[in-house]
Design a protein around this motif. Sequence first.
Motif, short mmCIF file in Angstrom:
data_model
loop_
_atom_site.label_atom_id
_atom_site.label_comp_id
_atom_site.label_asym_id
_atom_site.label_seq_id
_atom_site.Cartn_x
_atom_site.Cartn_y
_atom_site.Cartn_z
N VAL A 1 6.07 -5.05 -3.80
CA VAL A 1 6.82 -4.32 -2.88
C VAL A 1 6.89 -5.38 -1.60
N TYR A 2 8.10 -5.71 -1.29
CA TYR A 2 8.28 -6.98 -0.21
C TYR A 2 9.12 -6.37 0.77
N PHE B 1 1.64 -5.45 -1.66
CA PHE B 1 2.37 -5.28 -0.60
C PHE B 1 2.57 -6.70 0.19
N TYR C 1 4.11 -8.06 3.76
CA TYR C 1 4.98 -7.65 4.83
C TYR C 1 4.36 -8.19 5.84
N MET D 1 8.63 -0.50 5.44
CA MET D 1 7.61 -0.40 4.55
C MET D 1 6.83 0.72 4.59
N ILE E 1 -2.81 -6.71 -0.71
CA ILE E 1 -1.98 -6.91 0.40
C ILE E 1 -2.08 -8.14 1.27
N SER F 1 -4.72 0.11 5.87
CA SER F 1 -3.84 -0.02 4.78
C SER F 1 -4.65 -0.10 3.55
#
Length: 193
Positions: free
Chosen positions: A6-7, A80, A82, A93, A125, A149
Motif C-alpha cells: 500500500v503506497y 506500507f 509512505y 494513508m 513499514i 504504526s
Amino acid sequence: MKHLIVYAHPHADSLNNAILNTAVEALEAQGHEVVVRDLYKLGFQPVLTEADTASMRAGQTPQDIATEQQFVTDAEVITFIYPIWWTGLPAIMKGYVDRVFAYGFAYAAGEAGIEKLLTGKKGLIINTHGTPSEIYDQIGMTAGLKITSDVGIFDFVGIEAVDHLLFGSIGYLNAPAYQAMLDQVKQTVTTKF
C-alpha cells in the motif's frame, strides 16, 4: 509469498517511488507475487463517512472498501510505504487504515477483549522524513512512530511487524546516501521474506 504494498506518495519522481520500485523488483526477483495499491493513482477516497459506517453495520460494505479488503485478505505480507508528514501518516494513508481496517474485518470485540482478525500476516513499514534521524531518535519521535504504526495499527489487528525502516534527512542528502537507503530496502525485503 503474496505481498500487498500500500503506497502513498503523490510524486512519481520521489524517493518513495524509488523505494516502491526497489521493493517490487527485489520481491519479484525472488518469485514473490506482488500487488501494489497506489492510493493517489487510484484516487482513493480517504474520508470515513457516516454512510460507510451505516452500510458496514448493515453488512453491505461499500465496493471501494470491499475491493481493498479483498487485497488485504489475499496477502500474506502487507507493506506500507509512505512519507511522514507532520509526524504522521499522510491523510490518504490514514484514511485507508480508517476505512479498510474496519471493525468486523480487521478487528472485533470479543469476550476477552479485542479480537485480532488479521493474525498470521506479516507487515513491513517504510517511511521517509525530512528531519534528521538523530533528532527524531533524540526527541522520541522514532519510537513514537513505531508505536503508533507497528503496535497501534499492525499489532492491533494481528499483523506481525517484522521491520520498520525510517529514513531521515530526505531532501538534504547526496546520491550515494539515497542509494544506500535503496540498498537497505532491497536487503530488508530480500532477507525478511
